[in-house]
Design an enzyme around this catalytic site. Sequence first.
Site, PDB file in Angstrom:
ATOM      1  N   MET A  30       0.844  -1.206   0.000  1.00 35.59           N
ATOM      2  CA  MET A  30       0.000   0.000   0.000  1.00 35.59           C
ATOM      3  C   MET A  30       0.875   1.250   0.000  1.00 35.59           C
ATOM      4  O   MET A  30       0.372   2.361   0.227  1.00 35.59           O
ATOM      5  CB  MET A  30      -0.935   0.005   1.205  1.00 35.59           C
ATOM      6  N   HIS A  34       8.906   1.264   3.436  1.00 40.67           N
ATOM      7  CA  HIS A  34       9.930   1.263   4.483  1.00 40.67           C
ATOM      8  C   HIS A  34      10.801   0.024   4.304  1.00 40.67           C
ATOM      9  O   HIS A  34      10.599  -0.755   3.353  1.00 40.67           O
ATOM     10  CB  HIS A  34       9.277   1.327   5.867  1.00 40.67           C
ATOM     11  N   GLY A  36      10.832  -2.765   5.675  1.00 45.88           N
ATOM     12  CA  GLY A  36      10.112  -4.046   5.614  1.00 45.88           C
ATOM     13  C   GLY A  36       9.708  -4.367   4.178  1.00 45.88           C
ATOM     14  O   GLY A  36       9.917  -5.484   3.693  1.00 45.88           O
ATOM     15  N   HIS A  37       9.154  -3.382   3.490  1.00 44.46           N
ATOM     16  CA  HIS A  37       8.806  -3.573   2.076  1.00 44.46           C
ATOM     17  C   HIS A  37      10.067  -3.849   1.251  1.00 44.46           C
ATOM     18  O   HIS A  37      10.071  -4.710   0.380  1.00 44.46           O
ATOM     19  CB  HIS A  37       8.138  -2.311   1.507  1.00 44.46           C
ATOM     20  N   GLN A  61     -10.398  -2.757   1.326  1.00 50.19           N
ATOM     21  CA  GLN A  61      -9.964  -3.450   2.540  1.00 50.19           C
ATOM     22  C   GLN A  61     -10.036  -2.561   3.776  1.00 50.19           C
ATOM     23  O   GLN A  61      -9.622  -2.966   4.861  1.00 50.19           O
ATOM     24  CB  GLN A  61      -8.567  -4.060   2.359  1.00 50.19           C
ATOM     25  N   ASP A 150       2.035  -9.468   8.633  1.00 55.50           N
ATOM     26  CA  ASP A 150       0.594  -9.701   8.439  1.00 55.50           C
ATOM     27  C   ASP A 150       0.393 -11.216   8.316  1.00 55.50           C
ATOM     28  O   ASP A 150       0.062 -11.722   7.253  1.00 55.50           O
ATOM     29  CB  ASP A 150       0.127  -8.969   7.190  1.00 55.50           C
ATOM     30  N   VAL A 176      10.550  -7.115   9.680  1.00 58.23           N
ATOM     31  CA  VAL A 176      11.666  -6.174   9.880  1.00 58.23           C
ATOM     32  C   VAL A 176      11.255  -5.196  10.981  1.00 58.23           C
ATOM     33  O   VAL A 176      10.138  -4.668  10.975  1.00 58.23           O
ATOM     34  CB  VAL A 176      11.998  -5.422   8.571  1.00 58.23           C
ATOM     35  N   SER A 186       3.941   1.427   7.855  1.00 62.86           N
ATOM     36  CA  SER A 186       3.712   2.754   7.276  1.00 62.86           C
ATOM     37  C   SER A 186       2.921   3.613   8.253  1.00 62.86           C
ATOM     38  O   SER A 186       2.978   4.842   8.206  1.00 62.86           O
ATOM     39  CB  SER A 186       2.914   2.625   5.973  1.00 62.86           C
TER      40      SER A 186
HETATM   41  P1  AMP Z   1       1.390  -2.876   3.437  1.00 60.91           P
HETATM   42  O1  AMP Z   1       1.978  -1.829   2.562  1.00 60.91           O
HETATM   43  O2  AMP Z   1       1.350  -2.526   4.883  1.00 60.91           O
HETATM   44  O3  AMP Z   1       0.087  -3.405   2.900  1.00 60.91           O
HETATM   45  O4  AMP Z   1       2.383  -4.092   3.365  1.00 60.91           O
HETATM   46  C1  AMP Z   1       2.789  -4.621   2.142  1.00 60.91           C
HETATM   47  C2  AMP Z   1       3.574  -5.892   2.402  1.00 60.91           C
HETATM   48  O5  AMP Z   1       4.699  -5.578   3.223  1.00 60.91           O
HETATM   49  C3  AMP Z   1       2.758  -6.941   3.166  1.00 60.91           C
HETATM   50  O6  AMP Z   1       3.071  -8.229   2.636  1.00 60.91           O
HETATM   51  C4  AMP Z   1       3.248  -6.774   4.571  1.00 60.91           C
HETATM   52  O7  AMP Z   1       3.127  -7.951   5.336  1.00 60.91           O
HETATM   53  C5  AMP Z   1       4.686  -6.418   4.340  1.00 60.91           C
HETATM   54  N1  AMP Z   1       5.250  -5.722   5.506  1.00 60.91           N
HETATM   55  C6  AMP Z   1       4.754  -4.624   6.118  1.00 60.91           C
HETATM   56  N2  AMP Z   1       5.508  -4.293   7.191  1.00 60.91           N
HETATM   57  C7  AMP Z   1       6.502  -5.217   7.255  1.00 60.91           C
HETATM   58  C8  AMP Z   1       7.600  -5.441   8.139  1.00 60.91           C
HETATM   59  N3  AMP Z   1       7.836  -4.644   9.182  1.00 60.91           N
HETATM   60  N4  AMP Z   1       8.430  -6.483   7.899  1.00 60.91           N
HETATM   61  C9  AMP Z   1       8.192  -7.304   6.840  1.00 60.91           C
HETATM   62  N5  AMP Z   1       7.178  -7.154   5.968  1.00 60.91           N
HETATM   63  C10 AMP Z   1       6.340  -6.130   6.176  1.00 60.91           C
END
Ligand code: AMP
EC number: 6.3.2.1
Length: 285
Positions: A30, A34, A36-37, A61, A150, A176, A186
């Site tokens: 989304m 960061h 993690g992404h 969602q 998630d 992460v 985020s």
């Molecule tokens: P989001 O942008 O929050 O929808 O997340 C996009 C993808 O990044 C999803 O598969 C999340 O599980 C993953 N994600 C978000 N935060 C982290 C994190 N801290 N460590 C690893 N993956 C993450």
Amino acid sequence: MEIIKEPSALRELAGQWTRQGRTVGFVPTMGYLHAGHESLMHLARGRAETVVASVFVNPTQFGPGEDLDAYPRDLDRDAAMAKAAGVDVLFAPSPEAMYEPAAATWVEVPTLARHLCGASRPTHFRGVCTVVSKLFLLVRPALAVFGQKDWQQLAILRRMNADLGFGVEIVGGPIVREADGLALSSRNVRLTPEERGQAPGINQGLALAEAMVRDGEADAGRILDAVRAHYAAHVPLGEIDYLSCVDPDSLETLETIDRPALFATAVRFSAVRLIDNRLAATVSR
Ligand code: AMP
């Protein structure tokens, strides 16, 4: 790196990749990227010839009253980060491009979606499953990478992928964290400084659960009580939405820890709700 906004243009390009026999790796997000992404993008980069990432704040969602409008967005910054992480194509569609006004089709995995986050976000996972299905049909990836942060989403998407026969290899990437243990999100930028100070306590509570399991405690209730007490003492600005000990695959509640157990929580602060989890396993002695 190419930025594509129109689904039809992405479909066209993906068709060419299929004809060329290229392995495509996909990282849906989304945005407001960061580390993690980035870690998921690196995983995809290491395993696929072409890497597609998407940035789409998917309206379906979000429930009524949730943070759809307030969700942070910065496509220029995201594009720079995705490019640096080795992404070849960044797909950033508008909601109008993704959903027809008369759209009426949902993809759902109700058995897994009713647990954990699904209890307070009853329509969240059908939005996730529907958009990920649509994205899989556009990108036709060989593999897709999702974060274990998630955990429930990952479990649901694995089920959906198997049930609908997408044939995508679903890869889970580790969580992460910041140096103080807070899982990157985020949404962390929307914490007040005081809340940000307390938020690492969420992970500390889950780490406490993991340590209790390692030390031989098998009563999930006693462990959850200890974590709740930790939250009351160290995260007083956070209200627990749920704190659960579940089977990592079925997501059913575990009362006795006789197998690997997932401790998962969602904590609400003034403007954001944060989730985190840790997998705990007894050490065989
Ligand atoms: P989001 O942008 O929050 O929808 O997340 C996009 C993808 O990044 C999803 O598969 C999340 O599980 C993953 N994600 C978000 N935060 C982290 C994190 N801290 N460590 C690893 N993956 C993450």
